[in-house]
Design a protein around this motif. Sequence first.
Motif, PDB file in Angstrom:
ATOM      1  N   SER A 215     -16.958  13.647  19.928  1.00  0.00           N
ATOM      2  CA  SER A 215     -17.523  12.303  19.886  1.00  0.00           C
ATOM      3  C   SER A 215     -18.741  12.185  20.806  1.00  0.00           C
ATOM      4  O   SER A 215     -18.658  12.448  21.996  1.00  0.00           O
ATOM      5  CB  SER A 215     -16.445  11.298  20.308  1.00  0.00           C
ATOM      6  OG  SER A 215     -16.970   9.996  20.294  1.00  0.00           O
ATOM      7  N   ARG A 216     -19.881  11.805  20.219  1.00  0.00           N
ATOM      8  CA  ARG A 216     -21.131  11.664  20.982  1.00  0.00           C
ATOM      9  C   ARG A 216     -21.980  10.563  20.353  1.00  0.00           C
ATOM     10  O   ARG A 216     -21.980  10.411  19.142  1.00  0.00           O
ATOM     11  CB  ARG A 216     -21.986  12.937  20.897  1.00  0.00           C
ATOM     12  CG  ARG A 216     -21.391  14.182  21.456  1.00  0.00           C
ATOM     13  CD  ARG A 216     -21.406  14.195  22.972  1.00  0.00           C
ATOM     14  NE  ARG A 216     -21.102  15.530  23.454  1.00  0.00           N
ATOM     15  CZ  ARG A 216     -19.928  16.131  23.335  1.00  0.00           C
ATOM     16  NH1 ARG A 216     -18.929  15.513  22.749  1.00  0.00           N
ATOM     17  NH2 ARG A 216     -19.753  17.360  23.786  1.00  0.00           N
ATOM     18  N   VAL A 217     -22.736   9.872  21.194  1.00  0.00           N
ATOM     19  CA  VAL A 217     -23.777   8.992  20.657  1.00  0.00           C
ATOM     20  C   VAL A 217     -25.026   9.845  20.471  1.00  0.00           C
ATOM     21  O   VAL A 217     -25.498  10.480  21.412  1.00  0.00           O
ATOM     22  CB  VAL A 217     -24.057   7.814  21.607  1.00  0.00           C
ATOM     23  CG1 VAL A 217     -25.249   7.002  21.095  1.00  0.00           C
ATOM     24  CG2 VAL A 217     -22.826   6.921  21.731  1.00  0.00           C
ATOM     25  N   VAL A 218     -25.512   9.897  19.247  1.00  0.00           N
ATOM     26  CA  VAL A 218     -26.646  10.782  18.937  1.00  0.00           C
ATOM     27  C   VAL A 218     -27.774   9.987  18.281  1.00  0.00           C
ATOM     28  O   VAL A 218     -27.583   8.869  17.806  1.00  0.00           O
ATOM     29  CB  VAL A 218     -26.230  11.930  17.986  1.00  0.00           C
ATOM     30  CG1 VAL A 218     -25.140  12.784  18.615  1.00  0.00           C
ATOM     31  CG2 VAL A 218     -25.793  11.399  16.628  1.00  0.00           C
ATOM     32  N   SER A 219     -28.951  10.590  18.261  1.00  0.00           N
ATOM     33  CA  SER A 219     -30.078  10.016  17.529  1.00  0.00           C
ATOM     34  C   SER A 219     -29.867  10.257  16.043  1.00  0.00           C
ATOM     35  O   SER A 219     -29.643  11.391  15.612  1.00  0.00           O
ATOM     36  CB  SER A 219     -31.393  10.667  17.970  1.00  0.00           C
ATOM     37  OG  SER A 219     -31.722  10.235  19.267  1.00  0.00           O
ATOM     38  N   ALA A 220     -29.946   9.167  15.286  1.00  0.00           N
ATOM     39  CA  ALA A 220     -29.632   9.237  13.864  1.00  0.00           C
ATOM     40  C   ALA A 220     -30.527  10.240  13.126  1.00  0.00           C
ATOM     41  O   ALA A 220     -30.035  11.049  12.331  1.00  0.00           O
ATOM     42  CB  ALA A 220     -29.772   7.846  13.244  1.00  0.00           C
ATOM     43  N   HIS A 221     -31.829  10.196  13.398  1.00  0.00           N
ATOM     44  CA  HIS A 221     -32.733  11.057  12.624  1.00  0.00           C
ATOM     45  C   HIS A 221     -32.540  12.536  12.958  1.00  0.00           C
ATOM     46  O   HIS A 221     -32.785  13.393  12.121  1.00  0.00           O
ATOM     47  CB  HIS A 221     -34.190  10.639  12.810  1.00  0.00           C
ATOM     48  CG  HIS A 221     -34.735  10.847  14.192  1.00  0.00           C
ATOM     49  ND1 HIS A 221     -34.338  10.095  15.270  1.00  0.00           N
ATOM     50  CD2 HIS A 221     -35.631  11.728  14.669  1.00  0.00           C
ATOM     51  CE1 HIS A 221     -34.991  10.503  16.353  1.00  0.00           C
ATOM     52  NE2 HIS A 221     -35.777  11.495  16.017  1.00  0.00           N
ATOM     53  N   VAL A 222     -32.077  12.818  14.180  1.00  0.00           N
ATOM     54  CA  VAL A 222     -31.828  14.223  14.536  1.00  0.00           C
ATOM     55  C   VAL A 222     -30.607  14.739  13.768  1.00  0.00           C
ATOM     56  O   VAL A 222     -30.633  15.853  13.222  1.00  0.00           O
ATOM     57  CB  VAL A 222     -31.643  14.387  16.060  1.00  0.00           C
ATOM     58  CG1 VAL A 222     -31.342  15.845  16.403  1.00  0.00           C
ATOM     59  CG2 VAL A 222     -32.894  13.905  16.799  1.00  0.00           C
ATOM     60  N   LEU A 223     -29.580  13.906  13.711  1.00  0.00           N
ATOM     61  CA  LEU A 223     -28.423  14.313  12.910  1.00  0.00           C
ATOM     62  C   LEU A 223     -28.839  14.493  11.448  1.00  0.00           C
ATOM     63  O   LEU A 223     -28.476  15.484  10.798  1.00  0.00           O
ATOM     64  CB  LEU A 223     -27.290  13.288  12.996  1.00  0.00           C
ATOM     65  CG  LEU A 223     -26.089  13.725  12.155  1.00  0.00           C
ATOM     66  CD1 LEU A 223     -25.283  14.814  12.856  1.00  0.00           C
ATOM     67  CD2 LEU A 223     -25.201  12.567  11.767  1.00  0.00           C
ATOM     68  N   GLY A 224     -29.619  13.539  10.943  1.00  0.00           N
ATOM     69  CA  GLY A 224     -30.075  13.622   9.553  1.00  0.00           C
ATOM     70  C   GLY A 224     -30.856  14.898   9.292  1.00  0.00           C
ATOM     71  O   GLY A 224     -30.675  15.570   8.274  1.00  0.00           O
ATOM     72  N   TRP A 225     -31.723  15.246  10.231  1.00  0.00           N
ATOM     73  CA  TRP A 225     -32.507  16.494  10.093  1.00  0.00           C
ATOM     74  C   TRP A 225     -31.587  17.697  10.007  1.00  0.00           C
ATOM     75  O   TRP A 225     -31.778  18.589   9.164  1.00  0.00           O
ATOM     76  CB  TRP A 225     -33.460  16.647  11.289  1.00  0.00           C
ATOM     77  CG  TRP A 225     -34.142  17.970  11.306  1.00  0.00           C
ATOM     78  CD1 TRP A 225     -33.627  19.150  11.798  1.00  0.00           C
ATOM     79  CD2 TRP A 225     -35.426  18.299  10.764  1.00  0.00           C
ATOM     80  NE1 TRP A 225     -34.521  20.172  11.599  1.00  0.00           N
ATOM     81  CE2 TRP A 225     -35.643  19.679  10.972  1.00  0.00           C
ATOM     82  CE3 TRP A 225     -36.418  17.534  10.134  1.00  0.00           C
ATOM     83  CZ2 TRP A 225     -36.811  20.317  10.567  1.00  0.00           C
ATOM     84  CZ3 TRP A 225     -37.579  18.182   9.734  1.00  0.00           C
ATOM     85  CH2 TRP A 225     -37.767  19.563   9.946  1.00  0.00           C
TER      86      TRP A 225
END
Length: 172
Positions: free
Chosen positions: A59-69
């Motif tokens: 479980s982590r708060v991540v940047s959405a676009h980085v995950l999407g990439w």
Amino acid sequence: MTEREPVPWAQLAADDATVARYSERVYRRAPDACWWWLGAISDTGHGKFRAGARAAGTSRVVSAHVLGWIVEHGVDTLGAGLVVRHRCDEGACQNPTHWVAGARADNIADYYARRGRLGGPLADVRGAAGRAVAVRDAILAALPGGPEAVEAAIAVALAAGHPSGAQQDPLW
Ligand SMILES: [Zn+2]
């Protein structure tokens, strides 16, 4: 696990529940348009969300676009020092065709080169976060009215960032 430990990107990108939660927060539009993030927005105007699962220790708060990439291209495409950049200058944008991997220095150089563009995203008087939040909230409010109402609401929300009336034709 704390937020400071390395983000297990490969695990997150392979986690169907995470990818589904990411996907349901993306407002998809025409292939060339910016696809806006409907979840939380960071101080820098980027989409954020909690990925992974506590039980799995991911479980982590991540940047959405980085995950999407990483879902799109794999974790190996982001080497040391590389960041996911937005060619459209909209940090909350989740359209994969608007992303490119590059150096942080490129991002900074782009910012200084483009921030003076009248009517452009970086010249928004609300700042990046204020702009992304305004567009997100406009979309959420307009959703019951259907896609045309949402498009109109996005246009109004974007124009509100440029009280001078300056407008930049979309880059896409
Ligand atoms: Zn975009």
